[in-house]
Design a protein around this motif. Structure first.
Motif, short mmCIF file in Angstrom:
data_model
loop_
_atom_site.label_atom_id
_atom_site.label_comp_id
_atom_site.label_asym_id
_atom_site.label_seq_id
_atom_site.Cartn_x
_atom_site.Cartn_y
_atom_site.Cartn_z
N VAL A 7 -0.23 -1.41 -2.44
CA VAL A 7 -0.30 -0.27 -3.45
C VAL A 7 -1.85 0.23 -3.98
O VAL A 7 -2.48 -0.67 -3.70
CB VAL A 7 0.50 -0.71 -4.57
N ASP A 8 -1.55 1.21 -4.43
CA ASP A 8 -3.11 1.65 -5.00
C ASP A 8 -2.49 1.33 -6.68
O ASP A 8 -1.49 1.61 -6.93
CB ASP A 8 -3.12 3.07 -4.87
N CYS A 48 -5.54 -0.12 -2.55
CA CYS A 48 -5.13 -0.61 -1.43
C CYS A 48 -4.94 -2.35 -1.70
O CYS A 48 -5.84 -3.08 -1.02
CB CYS A 48 -5.80 -0.27 -0.27
N LYS A 91 4.09 3.74 -3.53
CA LYS A 91 2.63 4.04 -3.15
C LYS A 91 1.71 3.27 -4.36
O LYS A 91 0.73 2.67 -4.11
CB LYS A 91 1.90 5.53 -2.87
N TYR A 92 2.08 3.36 -5.67
CA TYR A 92 1.26 3.17 -6.90
C TYR A 92 2.01 2.06 -7.52
O TYR A 92 3.32 2.06 -7.82
CB TYR A 92 1.10 4.27 -7.66
N ARG A 109 5.99 6.63 -6.40
CA ARG A 109 5.54 7.36 -5.25
C ARG A 109 4.39 8.18 -5.47
O ARG A 109 3.77 8.44 -4.53
CB ARG A 109 6.74 8.14 -4.81
#
Length: 120
Positions: A7-8, A48, A91-92, A109
């Motif tokens: 994830v970021d 990341c 993603k986050y 997301r």
């Protein structure tokens, strides 16, 4: 092996003080996040990292003047929050740091929004 997510990390600082050197599950996720301000929060994005859902240590220090001679321990925090179990692809990871020094997490997301304390 426990499921991991790449994830970021988006840090939201809702406190009245700037944060320095923030760590999530022993991953460095930022060096300086401004204090909460009118109409928004201090925040920052770090790319990341791999995290595991579940209980998670978050460490940070409150920023201070170089002339402040009080002990470092007064400015350091090490707290536990719970990264939710994912239901799909994310993603986050939102890391929400509140004035009483507790942390809540969100998975999303897209870049996450601010989060009122305790609201899912």
């Amino acid at each position: 092996m426990a499921h991991t997510l790449t994830v970021d990390v988006v840090v939201f600082n809702y406190t009245p003080k700037a944060l320095a050197d923030i760590w999530v599950q022993d991953h460095y996720v930022g060096g300086f996040v401004q204090e909460y301000g009118p109409g928004g929060t201090g925040g920052g994005i770090y790319c990341c990292i791999e995290v595991k859902p579940g209980p998670t240590h978050v460490r940070w220090e409150y920023d201070r003047s170089p002339s402040d001679t009080r002990p470092d321990e007064l400015f350091k925090r090490d707290v536990i929050g719970v990264i939710p179990k994912p239901h799909g692809a994310y993603k986050y990871l939102g890391v929400h740091i509140y004035p009483d020094d507790h942390v809540e997490f969100t998975l999303s997301r897209d870049i996450p929004d601010e989060k009122k304390e305790g609201v899912h």
